[in-house]
Write a protein that holds these residues in place. Structure first.
Motif, PDB file in Angstrom:
ATOM      1  N   MET A   1     -34.282 -22.790 -43.740  1.00  0.00           N
ATOM      2  CA  MET A   1     -34.946 -23.112 -45.007  1.00  0.00           C
ATOM      3  C   MET A   1     -35.613 -24.482 -44.909  1.00  0.00           C
ATOM      4  O   MET A   1     -35.014 -25.421 -44.397  1.00  0.00           O
ATOM      5  CB  MET A   1     -33.931 -23.098 -46.167  1.00  0.00           C
ATOM      6  N   ARG A   2     -36.836 -24.562 -45.382  1.00  0.00           N
ATOM      7  CA  ARG A   2     -37.575 -25.829 -45.413  1.00  0.00           C
ATOM      8  C   ARG A   2     -37.950 -26.146 -46.868  1.00  0.00           C
ATOM      9  O   ARG A   2     -38.326 -25.253 -47.625  1.00  0.00           O
ATOM     10  CB  ARG A   2     -38.837 -25.741 -44.573  1.00  0.00           C
ATOM     11  N   THR A 126     -41.828 -26.996 -52.877  1.00  0.00           N
ATOM     12  CA  THR A 126     -41.901 -25.650 -52.311  1.00  0.00           C
ATOM     13  C   THR A 126     -40.719 -25.436 -51.367  1.00  0.00           C
ATOM     14  O   THR A 126     -40.453 -26.274 -50.503  1.00  0.00           O
ATOM     15  CB  THR A 126     -43.216 -25.441 -51.535  1.00  0.00           C
ATOM     16  N   VAL A 127     -40.030 -24.322 -51.557  1.00  0.00           N
ATOM     17  CA  VAL A 127     -38.892 -23.956 -50.697  1.00  0.00           C
ATOM     18  C   VAL A 127     -39.303 -22.723 -49.900  1.00  0.00           C
ATOM     19  O   VAL A 127     -39.688 -21.699 -50.484  1.00  0.00           O
ATOM     20  CB  VAL A 127     -37.636 -23.663 -51.534  1.00  0.00           C
ATOM     21  N   VAL A 128     -39.224 -22.820 -48.567  1.00  0.00           N
ATOM     22  CA  VAL A 128     -39.644 -21.734 -47.676  1.00  0.00           C
ATOM     23  C   VAL A 128     -38.441 -21.263 -46.875  1.00  0.00           C
ATOM     24  O   VAL A 128     -37.735 -22.064 -46.254  1.00  0.00           O
ATOM     25  CB  VAL A 128     -40.765 -22.195 -46.725  1.00  0.00           C
ATOM     26  N   THR A 129     -38.235 -19.953 -46.908  1.00  0.00           N
ATOM     27  CA  THR A 129     -37.148 -19.359 -46.132  1.00  0.00           C
ATOM     28  C   THR A 129     -37.703 -18.169 -45.358  1.00  0.00           C
ATOM     29  O   THR A 129     -38.315 -17.277 -45.947  1.00  0.00           O
ATOM     30  CB  THR A 129     -35.998 -18.892 -47.041  1.00  0.00           C
ATOM     31  N   VAL A 130     -37.487 -18.172 -44.039  1.00  0.00           N
ATOM     32  CA  VAL A 130     -37.923 -17.060 -43.182  1.00  0.00           C
ATOM     33  C   VAL A 130     -36.679 -16.415 -42.595  1.00  0.00           C
ATOM     34  O   VAL A 130     -35.772 -17.112 -42.111  1.00  0.00           O
ATOM     35  CB  VAL A 130     -38.858 -17.554 -42.060  1.00  0.00           C
ATOM     36  N   GLN A 131     -36.648 -15.096 -42.618  1.00  0.00           N
ATOM     37  CA  GLN A 131     -35.473 -14.379 -42.089  1.00  0.00           C
ATOM     38  C   GLN A 131     -35.912 -13.032 -41.514  1.00  0.00           C
ATOM     39  O   GLN A 131     -36.963 -12.497 -41.851  1.00  0.00           O
ATOM     40  CB  GLN A 131     -34.451 -14.144 -43.211  1.00  0.00           C
ATOM     41  N   GLY A 132     -35.107 -12.505 -40.606  1.00  0.00           N
ATOM     42  CA  GLY A 132     -35.338 -11.184 -40.056  1.00  0.00           C
ATOM     43  C   GLY A 132     -36.388 -11.115 -38.974  1.00  0.00           C
ATOM     44  O   GLY A 132     -36.766 -10.013 -38.543  1.00  0.00           O
TER      45      GLY A 132
END
Length: 243
Positions: A1-2, A126-132
């Motif tokens: 998470m950023r 801004t909250v950025v979450t990358v998954q999968g």
């Protein structure tokens, strides 16, 4: 998470900036946003609540498209509130496209600058979450950089809209001034006409009065003068004194 945060000060009052925010798209500076659609809008206790769908082109690189899918028009949900009494505007947005892999939540607030009410403070998070997908941290970094670049374009877009609105207001003001001058000129023409016509009319009336007096005098001069009475001869003799 950023998590990415930013703060920016506009040299315009709150009312001007919020109007610019509503009219920000489309603009030539940030062409990624291709459309906005209002889903719901209402006013509750003097506060404007809106729900919009934002359509944009993410412009994903080819390798990113292979990870999360082909590049296409992406959609985001935006919920906002505008409180003109307290001079507060809040906007919350969240992506609807690619949300199985990428989650982006953004919050923006517009408030008057406490040090100068003629300026406006924009706070953005801004909250950025990358998954999968592989390379999640790397992907998050790329998305945050994109968010930062788009944020700069968004601020420039608001400045562009404010300048455009200012030009339109100045044009309307100029048109209004020209219309006012035109009306003043017409009034002046009427005033000048009146100032010339009234003395001329008065002079004509005076001439008519003088002419009437002259004609009346001529009529009086044409009347016969009274003659002394004529006496008969005998009346003259009888009245003559005797010697």
């Amino acid at each position: 998470m950023r998590i990415w945060t930013s703060e920016h000060i506009f040299n315009h009052n709150w009312e001007t900036v919020t109007v610019g925010q509503w009219q920000k798209y489309p603009n030539p500076i940030n062409q990624a946003v291709v459309g906005t659609d209002v889903v719901d809008r209402k006013v509750v206790d003097g506060v404007l609540h809106s729900h919009r769908i934002i359509s944009s082109d993410w412009g994903l690189a080819e390798w990113a498209q292979k990870l999360i899918g082909a590049n296409k028009v992406c959609y985001a949900s935006e919920v906002s509130m505008v409180d003109p009494k307290n001079r507060l505007m809040e906007m919350h947005s969240k992506n609807l496209s690619f949300n199985n892999f990428v989650n982006m939540e953004e919050k923006m607030t517009y408030t008057p600058d406490p040090l100068d009410t003629n300026r406006t403070v924009l706070r953005q998070e801004t909250v950025v979450t990358v998954q999968g997908v592989p390379l999640t941290s790397y992907m998050e970094g790329i998305i945050v950089n994109t968010v930062s670049n788009n944020s700069s374009k968004g601020k420039a877009a608001i400045e562009w809209v404010v300048e455009k609105l200012g030009q339109e207001c100045r044009a309307l003001s100029l048109d209004s001034t020209l219309d006012k001058m035109k009306n003043e000129i017409l009034d002046l023409k009427h005033t000048v006409a009146e100032s010339l016509i009234l003395p001329a009319k008065k002079s004509i009336e005076e001439l008519q009065q003088d002419l009437a007096r002259i004609e009346l005098s001529a009529i009086k001069l044409d009347l016969p003068l009274p003659q002394p009475p004529m006496l008969k001869a005998e009346e003259q003799t009888s009245t003559a004194p005797t010697l």
